[in-house]
Design an enzyme around this catalytic site. Structure first.
Site, short mmCIF file in Angstrom:
data_model
loop_
_atom_site.label_atom_id
_atom_site.label_comp_id
_atom_site.label_asym_id
_atom_site.label_seq_id
_atom_site.Cartn_x
_atom_site.Cartn_y
_atom_site.Cartn_z
N SER A 124 2.90 9.19 6.03
CA SER A 124 4.28 8.80 5.75
C SER A 124 4.67 9.15 4.33
O SER A 124 3.83 9.13 3.41
CB SER A 124 4.38 7.28 5.95
OG SER A 124 5.58 6.80 5.40
N TYR A 149 0.86 -1.87 4.66
CA TYR A 149 1.12 -0.74 5.57
C TYR A 149 1.01 0.57 4.80
O TYR A 149 0.29 1.50 5.21
CB TYR A 149 2.51 -0.87 6.22
CG TYR A 149 3.05 0.45 6.70
CD1 TYR A 149 2.57 1.02 7.88
CD2 TYR A 149 3.99 1.17 5.96
CE1 TYR A 149 3.03 2.26 8.30
CE2 TYR A 149 4.45 2.40 6.37
CZ TYR A 149 3.97 2.94 7.54
OH TYR A 149 4.41 4.17 7.95
N LYS A 153 -1.86 4.00 4.86
CA LYS A 153 -1.60 5.44 4.95
C LYS A 153 -2.30 6.17 3.81
O LYS A 153 -2.92 7.22 3.99
CB LYS A 153 -0.10 5.73 4.93
CG LYS A 153 0.64 5.21 6.16
CD LYS A 153 0.14 5.84 7.45
CE LYS A 153 0.81 5.29 8.68
NZ LYS A 153 0.17 5.68 9.94
C1 UD1 Z 1 9.97 2.82 5.47
C2 UD1 Z 1 9.12 3.92 4.85
C3 UD1 Z 1 8.60 4.83 5.92
C4 UD1 Z 1 7.86 4.03 6.96
C5 UD1 Z 1 8.81 3.03 7.55
C6 UD1 Z 1 8.08 2.18 8.57
C7 UD1 Z 1 9.83 4.55 2.59
C8 UD1 Z 1 10.70 5.43 1.79
N1 UD1 Z 1 9.94 4.71 3.93
O1 UD1 Z 1 11.12 3.40 5.99
O2 UD1 Z 1 7.71 5.74 5.34
O3 UD1 Z 1 7.34 4.86 7.94
O4 UD1 Z 1 9.27 2.18 6.52
O5 UD1 Z 1 8.98 1.29 9.20
O6 UD1 Z 1 9.08 3.74 2.11
N2 UD1 Z 1 18.70 -0.37 6.29
C9 UD1 Z 1 19.87 -1.11 6.22
N3 UD1 Z 1 20.07 -2.08 7.16
C10 UD1 Z 1 19.16 -2.33 8.17
C11 UD1 Z 1 17.97 -1.55 8.21
C12 UD1 Z 1 17.78 -0.59 7.26
O7 UD1 Z 1 20.71 -0.91 5.36
O8 UD1 Z 1 19.39 -3.25 8.96
C13 UD1 Z 1 18.51 0.68 5.28
C14 UD1 Z 1 17.28 0.48 4.43
O9 UD1 Z 1 17.57 -0.30 3.30
C15 UD1 Z 1 16.92 1.92 4.08
C16 UD1 Z 1 17.38 2.72 5.29
O10 UD1 Z 1 18.29 1.88 5.99
O11 UD1 Z 1 17.63 2.33 2.97
C17 UD1 Z 1 16.25 3.10 6.21
O12 UD1 Z 1 15.51 1.94 6.50
P1 UD1 Z 1 14.36 1.92 7.58
O13 UD1 Z 1 14.84 2.52 8.85
O14 UD1 Z 1 13.83 0.52 7.64
O15 UD1 Z 1 13.27 2.91 7.00
P2 UD1 Z 1 12.56 2.96 5.56
O16 UD1 Z 1 12.53 1.61 4.95
O17 UD1 Z 1 13.14 4.08 4.79
#
Ligand code: UD1
Length: 339
Positions: A124, A149, A153
């Site tokens: 990841s 987690y 990795k």
């Molecule tokens: C993170 C890790 C990724 C990992 C994954 C596992 C990083 C950069 N990425 O993904 O490597 O495989 O977790 O689950 O560390 N968001 C909202 N509202 C929501 C949900 C998410 O605003 O309800 C935003 C988050 O703040 C983020 C983006 O959407 O900015 C993506 O979030 P998400 O899908 O959870 O993935 P990551 O956190 O990037």
């Protein structure tokens, strides 16, 4: 050639199974169904025309894994997806994560030790933390992990390197995924979150269909053009194809040892841009609000994919609009055909 796909009924695993069949491989799936549904096997059959060989098996059970290896001596490659992946849960239950993610990796490596197998590992972009330079390249420093987690990795990559240093016959490729989203074009497989989704896109589609009341955008005060976090979202079908490309590279005589590749599109998209793309491609208005930042979130990250483009001879083909429309089609399919 038979390819073992651990976690093959999961989100990325199931899409990779389809791409393996498209490329002429014969997938053999192991899954413990802890975060997937057995019904995905029937869904896969609808896409590929037959039910792939499946073993329900806990990879932490060493004896069971060794028995499997005796039953399936013809395996020519392994794609190891099976792992726990919820960041928040890993902070609360670190031992659950270390036990599962390490025992399973070690057992599967041991079971086929001595054979010259190609091994593709699910890593990841989380290993980079918040990179100092964007887009982030594979030689950027691995930062102190923000969660157990993420640590699994990082350490798994160390384990794999050590195995190669020790003279193993494995050829190992670690794929550092950015943010996989979307679903297969048939809408027969996709992401199947158990309980409340933690990830952005399933939360968007569940909100749009009425399963959730409202999406909360986790922060709009970041140092980014629109203030929301930036990620490199990649269509899961493109990601599945990257695994086939990795196997092909490992199969080459010239490939030796261990290597890592970024698997993303090479472009960053903000949370607000993702929402806009969803609304524009589907025509559905999303109920969302801006909320506080989520603890532990990296501000912005997207990948430099020069190395994967050149050496894996692979690149993404599907854009954020296809990611959104396919995820939406899948959510609608699920509403009609609950799995
Ligand atoms: C993170 C890790 C990724 C990992 C994954 C596992 C990083 C950069 N990425 O993904 O490597 O495989 O977790 O689950 O560390 N968001 C909202 N509202 C929501 C949900 C998410 O605003 O309800 C935003 C988050 O703040 C983020 C983006 O959407 O900015 C993506 O979030 P998400 O899908 O959870 O993935 P990551 O956190 O990037």
């Amino acid at each position: 050639m038979k390819i073992l796909v651990t976690g093959g009924l999961g989100f990325i695993g199931s899409h990779t199974v389809v791409e393996l069949v498209n490329a002429g491989y014969e997938p053999v799936i192991i899954d413990d169904l802890s975060n997937s549904s057995i019904k995905i096997l029937d869904q896969l059959a609808k896409i590929i025309g037959y039910k792939p060989k499946f073993y329900k098996l806990d990879l932490c059970d060493e004896e069971a894994v060794n028995n499997f290896a005796r039953q399936e001596p013809e395996i020519g490659g392994i794609i190891h997806f099976a792992a726990f992946k919820a960041v928040g849960e890993s902070v609360k239950l670190p031992l659950k994560y270390y036990r599962n993610n390490f025992f399973s990796l070690i057992n599967i490596l041991n079971a086929y030790a001595g054979k010259a197998l190609n091994f593709v590992f699910s890593s990841s972009c989380t290993v980079y933390g918040q990179p100092d330079v964007l887009p982030v390249t594979e030689d950027a420093p691995v930062k102190a992990a923000q969660s157990p987690y993420g640590n699994t990795k990082q350490i798994a990559e160390e384990i794999l390197k050590d195995v190669i240093t020790a003279g193993s016959k494995y050829k190992i490729i670690s794929l550092r995924y950015f943010n996989p989203v979307g679903a297969h074009e048939t809408a027969l497989i996709g992401e199947l979150p158990i309980g409340v989704p933690q990830n952005l896109v399933p939360f968007i589609t569940q909100t749009a269909i009425g399963k959730r009341e409202k999406l909360t955008v986790f922060g709009n005060q970041y140092n980014t053009p629109d203030g929301s976090n930036i990620r490199d979202y990649i269509h899961v079908v493109d990601l599945g194809k990257a695994h086939v490309a990795a196997l092909k590279l490992a199969e080459k005589e010239s490939f030796k040892g261990f290597d890592v590749f970024n698997i993303g599109t090479g472009t960053g998209t903000s949370v607000l841009e993702v929402i806009k793309a969803f609304e524009q491609t589907t025509g559905v208005k999303l109920n969302y609000q801006i909320g506080p930042a989520r603890a532990g979130d990296v501000e912005q990250v997207w990948g430099d994919v020069t190395k994967s483009t050149n050496e894996l001879n692979w690149k993404t083909e599907l854009d954020v609009n296809v990611m959104m429309s396919s995820a939406w089609n899948w959510e609608n399919y699920l509403a009609q055909n609950p799995l």
